[in-house]
Design a protein around this motif. Structure first.
Motif, PDB file in Angstrom:
ATOM      1  N   LEU A  15       0.827  -1.207   0.000  1.00  0.00           N
ATOM      2  CA  LEU A  15       0.000   0.000   0.000  1.00  0.00           C
ATOM      3  C   LEU A  15       0.861   1.256   0.000  1.00  0.00           C
ATOM      4  O   LEU A  15       0.552   2.232  -0.697  1.00  0.00           O
ATOM      5  N   LEU A  16       1.925   1.241   0.776  1.00  0.00           N
ATOM      6  CA  LEU A  16       2.815   2.406   0.831  1.00  0.00           C
ATOM      7  C   LEU A  16       3.467   2.653  -0.527  1.00  0.00           C
ATOM      8  O   LEU A  16       3.505   3.790  -1.009  1.00  0.00           O
ATOM      9  N   VAL A  17       3.948   1.603  -1.155  1.00  0.00           N
ATOM     10  CA  VAL A  17       4.589   1.745  -2.464  1.00  0.00           C
ATOM     11  C   VAL A  17       3.578   2.235  -3.502  1.00  0.00           C
ATOM     12  O   VAL A  17       3.885   3.122  -4.316  1.00  0.00           O
ATOM     13  N   ALA A  18       2.372   1.686  -3.485  1.00  0.00           N
ATOM     14  CA  ALA A  18       1.343   2.119  -4.439  1.00  0.00           C
ATOM     15  C   ALA A  18       1.001   3.590  -4.222  1.00  0.00           C
ATOM     16  O   ALA A  18       0.837   4.346  -5.186  1.00  0.00           O
ATOM     17  N   TYR A  19       0.898   4.010  -2.964  1.00  0.00           N
ATOM     18  CA  TYR A  19       0.592   5.408  -2.673  1.00  0.00           C
ATOM     19  C   TYR A  19       1.720   6.326  -3.155  1.00  0.00           C
ATOM     20  O   TYR A  19       1.462   7.347  -3.812  1.00  0.00           O
ATOM     21  N   LEU A  20       2.955   5.969  -2.829  1.00  0.00           N
ATOM     22  CA  LEU A  20       4.077   6.825  -3.224  1.00  0.00           C
ATOM     23  C   LEU A  20       4.223   6.901  -4.745  1.00  0.00           C
ATOM     24  O   LEU A  20       4.477   7.978  -5.298  1.00  0.00           O
ATOM     25  N   LEU A  21       4.054   5.775  -5.416  1.00  0.00           N
ATOM     26  CA  LEU A  21       4.143   5.772  -6.875  1.00  0.00           C
ATOM     27  C   LEU A  21       3.022   6.599  -7.488  1.00  0.00           C
ATOM     28  O   LEU A  21       3.239   7.364  -8.438  1.00  0.00           O
ATOM     29  N   THR A  22       1.827   6.487  -6.937  1.00  0.00           N
ATOM     30  CA  THR A  22       0.699   7.283  -7.423  1.00  0.00           C
ATOM     31  C   THR A  22       0.957   8.767  -7.212  1.00  0.00           C
ATOM     32  O   THR A  22       0.683   9.589  -8.095  1.00  0.00           O
ATOM     33  N   ARG A  23       1.488   9.101  -6.056  1.00  0.00           N
ATOM     34  CA  ARG A  23       1.773  10.512  -5.760  1.00  0.00           C
ATOM     35  C   ARG A  23       2.800  11.092  -6.736  1.00  0.00           C
ATOM     36  O   ARG A  23       2.631  12.198  -7.235  1.00  0.00           O
ATOM     37  N   VAL A  24       3.850  10.329  -7.004  1.00  0.00           N
ATOM     38  CA  VAL A  24       4.883  10.797  -7.939  1.00  0.00           C
ATOM     39  C   VAL A  24       4.311  10.917  -9.351  1.00  0.00           C
ATOM     40  O   VAL A  24       4.581  11.893 -10.059  1.00  0.00           O
ATOM     41  N   CYS A  25       3.520   9.946  -9.756  1.00  0.00           N
ATOM     42  CA  CYS A  25       2.922   9.999 -11.099  1.00  0.00           C
ATOM     43  C   CYS A  25       1.961  11.175 -11.234  1.00  0.00           C
ATOM     44  O   CYS A  25       1.937  11.843 -12.267  1.00  0.00           O
ATOM     45  N   ALA A  26       1.156  11.422 -10.201  1.00  0.00           N
ATOM     46  CA  ALA A  26       0.229  12.556 -10.239  1.00  0.00           C
ATOM     47  C   ALA A  26       0.998  13.873 -10.266  1.00  0.00           C
ATOM     48  O   ALA A  26       0.584  14.826 -10.931  1.00  0.00           O
ATOM     49  N   TRP A  27       2.103  13.942  -9.559  1.00  0.00           N
ATOM     50  CA  TRP A  27       2.921  15.156  -9.559  1.00  0.00           C
ATOM     51  C   TRP A  27       3.533  15.390 -10.944  1.00  0.00           C
ATOM     52  O   TRP A  27       3.591  16.524 -11.428  1.00  0.00           O
ATOM     53  N   SER A  28       3.962  14.295 -11.589  1.00  0.00           N
ATOM     54  CA  SER A  28       4.651  14.465 -12.868  1.00  0.00           C
ATOM     55  C   SER A  28       3.690  14.721 -14.030  1.00  0.00           C
ATOM     56  O   SER A  28       4.119  15.183 -15.078  1.00  0.00           O
ATOM     57  N   TYR A  29       2.417  14.411 -13.845  1.00  0.00           N
ATOM     58  CA  TYR A  29       1.431  14.632 -14.906  1.00  0.00           C
ATOM     59  C   TYR A  29       0.218  15.341 -14.312  1.00  0.00           C
ATOM     60  O   TYR A  29      -0.825  14.741 -14.079  1.00  0.00           O
ATOM     61  N   PRO A  30       0.351  16.645 -14.046  1.00  0.00           N
ATOM     62  CA  PRO A  30      -0.717  17.367 -13.346  1.00  0.00           C
ATOM     63  C   PRO A  30      -2.037  17.431 -14.128  1.00  0.00           C
ATOM     64  O   PRO A  30      -3.102  17.491 -13.520  1.00  0.00           O
ATOM     65  N   LEU A  31      -2.002  17.413 -15.448  1.00  0.00           N
ATOM     66  CA  LEU A  31      -3.242  17.466 -16.219  1.00  0.00           C
ATOM     67  C   LEU A  31      -4.092  16.216 -16.022  1.00  0.00           C
ATOM     68  O   LEU A  31      -5.315  16.269 -16.097  1.00  0.00           O
ATOM     69  N   GLY A  32      -3.443  15.093 -15.777  1.00  0.00           N
ATOM     70  CA  GLY A  32      -4.176  13.850 -15.598  1.00  0.00           C
ATOM     71  C   GLY A  32      -4.117  13.333 -14.180  1.00  0.00           C
ATOM     72  O   GLY A  32      -4.337  12.153 -13.932  1.00  0.00           O
TER      73      GLY A  32
END
Length: 66
Positions: A15-32
């Motif tokens: 869960l921690l890894v999924a959350y951190l990866l999601t956070r980084v991906c959301a940060w890198s692609y703010p439009l989506g």
């Protein structure tokens, strides 16, 4: 209870890894970011659902040993 704790540790780690990866991906692609968070939430739900079977088996094994 060591098997149960181990399974809980792995589930929490996933869960921690999924959350951190999601956070980084959301940060890198703010439009989506909205879509990325929904996909991340689905991955976190899948992590929990896939961990329930091994967790139940570990709990039963720990109860049988006690």
């Amino acid at each position: 209870m060591t098997r149960t704790r181990t399974e809980l540790f792995f589930m929490a780690s996933g869960l921690l890894v999924a959350y951190l990866l999601t956070r980084v991906c959301a940060w890198s692609y703010p439009l989506g970011a909205h879509v990325v968070w929904w996909c991340g939430a689905a991955a976190m739900v899948a992590t929990v659902l896939m961990g329930l079977g091994p967790l139940r088996r570990a709990w039963r094994a720990d109860m049988a040993d006690a």
